[in-house]
Scaffold this motif. Structure first.
Motif: not given
Length: 586
Positions: A5, A12-13, A16, A21, A23-25, A308, A383, A403
């Motif tokens: 991770e 994108w981190s 998000y 969001e 859970s995705r960063c 990604r 993510e 996804k």
């Protein structure tokens, strides 16, 4: 966060983290890095920015008169400008009001020089139909940087292989208004890199010049601006220092800039419209536009916002044993039994279902397998989602991408040779939040299915787990224990799979770990494939006393049968004695 991770800390981190969001960063927020502002509409509709028309406004130009009452004249163009009206003092000796438009930033660049001094004297000339408007009297002398406006059109098209591409919709952005507005955004910092052409202190000086404000005063450990002193204490927000913001004075300058009403680093959402249906929205596009004055030099490197790319991983699932499996069949000897095997797959990869070999004739619900299931998949660690692409139809040209959560399904089945196999129970787990296994089969039960979220484990963080999990089924409307499975779960990267290979089942390369043949009882076999074993382990074990009694009775009846068959002949011979006289004569 795992090392996988950490590698995916990107733009994108940041995005998000800004949209909530989490859970995705990953750990982006915990690191104290900057977020951006996400608007659900265009910047022109944000109240704080006044439609970006504080410097100049756009006026529609119409031609002709309406032929009928209520009919609008035809729109032929737009005029962009600004009017400022203020009274002159009655006394000629009194000072004049402050003039407007005294500090206009350059908008056009790199004009071709036309004069001997390497410059030109540009002015604006507009032709509309047969009418021409010339602003020759207000030419700008000796410059290659006059002010001209541009609009940017962004259109989305639908690709077609055999026909012309169709326009889905487009949006038009007025770049001139954005660049000339006092709200123009200079605050563009990347994930870890300051990207603007100037440092925050230089940007603050430029903003002060454009707005007629007194420039800040920089001292060794403080900054004074508009009568207020700013120190390091103003930056104490509980977050770690951001190395991409530079020294203290730069951070304080950035803090002041953010309070001056500038457009923050953002993503705006713009509606798309089609000329065929101008009043109907054709979708929305999330985007942003950066405008950098070329005269200030090149900007920093562009953001990398490419999609990604998922990394390839392998899930190694070893099925060791089962206990307490539902006995679904009745053997030829009248005993309850099941021919047990275990099936598994990852969601989105149903085409790659794998199953163990069969443990035949389990009389108590026990099964022994020592069998490895191996599932390749593509995963986005940042993510925590699996990336799946496949063709929806065999005639599809391109694959559809989606996804999904990394979920594993394990099922217990009863094998039948002359009918469909019987489903017994299943277990479904999200590998990012999976049930913590029991250490022994005794402690494994349906209560584990109610584990709280904080008690669960992530296989991508723990890398490997081993233990017992319950499988359940619905029986008469109630959840029933269908069996318990002992498994080992391990997730490895593609590189680790090459360094420490492992094969499917017990096939080569049978290592990491090495799997021995399961030690199943002698009664575990397919009955009609081995008549000798069937007689020995099924009929003889269960009916040996009946068989012995039958053999004894058979021998007894056979003896009496032979006796009864032979006795009349023997008795007659005794009574007649045919050989008696002949023997006497001799």
């Amino acid at each position: 966060m795992s090392q996988w991770e950490e590698e995916f800390m990107d733009w994108w981190s940041k995005f998000y983290a800004s949209t909530g969001e989490t859970s995705r960063c990953g750990t982006y927020l915990e690191k104290g890095l900057d977020t951006l502002q996400v608007y659900d509409w265009e910047l022109e509709r944000v109240d704080a920015f006044g439609g970006l028309s504080d410097f100049c406004q756009t006026f529609k130009l119409y031609r002709g008169k309406t032929q009928e009452e209520g009919q609008d004249p035809s729109l032929v163009g737009e005029f962009k400008g600004m009017f400022r009206i203020y009274p002159l003092p009655g006394d000629a000796s009194s000072p004049m009001p402050p003039r407007q438009f005294t500090s206009c930033p350059p908008v056009a660049h790199d004009l071709q020089p036309k004069d001997s001094n390497g410059k030109c004297d540009p002015y604006v000339k507009i032709s509309l139909g047969k009418k021409t408007i010339s602003d020759q009297d207000n030419y700008v002398p000796c410059t290659l940087e006059p002010v001209f406006g541009k609009t940017c059109g962004v259109a989305l098209f639908d690709y077609d292989m055999l026909s012309k591409d169709e326009k889905i919709g487009e949006t038009v952005i007025d770049l001139e208004n954005r660049f000339l507005s006092r709200h123009g955004s200079p605050l563009r910092s990347g994930v870890n890199v300051w990207r603007d052409q100037q440092s925050p202190s230089q940007l603050l000086s430029r903003v002060c010049e454009r707005r007629g404000l007194r420039r800040p005063v920089y001292q060794r450990d403080r900054l004074t601006f508009r009568g207020r002193q700013y120190t390091a204490a103003d930056l104490d927000d509980g977050k770690p220092l951001n190395p991409h913001l530079g020294p203290l004075m730069e951070r304080l300058s950035l803090l002041i800039l953010r309070g001056l009403g500038l457009i923050p680093e953002h993503v705006e959402t713009r509606p798309l419209y089609s000329p065929l249906q101008p009043e109907i929205q054709q979708g929305r596009l999330m985007m942003w536009v950066d405008v950098f004055p070329k005269s200030l030099g090149p900007p920093g490197p562009p953001f990398n916002i490419t999609q990604r790319k998922a990394k390839k991983f392998f899930l190694r699932c070893i099925i060791w044993n089962t206990v307490d499996v539902i006995l679904d069949d009745v053997s030829i000897s009248g005993e309850k039994m099941s021919d047990i095997y275990v099936k598994g797959w990852l969601h989105g990869h149903e085409h790659n279902k794998q199953k163990t070999d069969v443990h035949y004739r389990s009389l108590g619900g026990e099964g022994n397998f020592n069998y490895r299931l191996l599932f390749p998949f593509h995963y986005l660690p940042a993510e925590q989602l699996c990336f799946v692409d496949r063709k929806e139809h065999f005639w599809s040209v391109d694959k559809t991408e989606k996804k999904i959560a990394p979920k594993l399904t394990i099922q217990i089945w009863d094998n039948d040779k002359f009918s469909f196999d019987d489903y017994l129970g299943h277990l479904e787990m999200d590998l990012n939040s999976m049930l913590r296994p029991a250490k022994s089969s005794v402690k494994c039960g349906l209560a584990m299915l109610q584990q709280a979220a904080d008690q669960r484990v992530s296989l991508f963080q723990q890398k490997s787990v081993k233990g017992w999990w319950p499988c359940s089924c619905q029986l008469n409307g109630a959840t029933t224990l269908a069996g318990k499975v002992e498994m080992s779960l391990e997730v490895v990267s593609e590189e680790e799979q090459e360094e420490r290979p492992a094969g499917v089942g017990r096939d080569e390369p049978n290592m990491n770990p090495h799997l021995e043949e399961p030690k199943r009882p002698d009664t575990s076999f397919l009955w009609f494939s081995s008549p000798y074993k069937t007689m020995r382990f099924i009929l003889w074990t269960r009916f040996k006393w009946f068989i012995l009694l039958f053999i004894i009775l058979f021998l007894v009846f056979l003896f009496f049968g032979v006796f009864l068959y032979s006795f009349p002949n023997y008795a007659a011979m005794k009574m007649v004695g045919p050989f008696g006289p002949a023997k006497a004569a001799q």
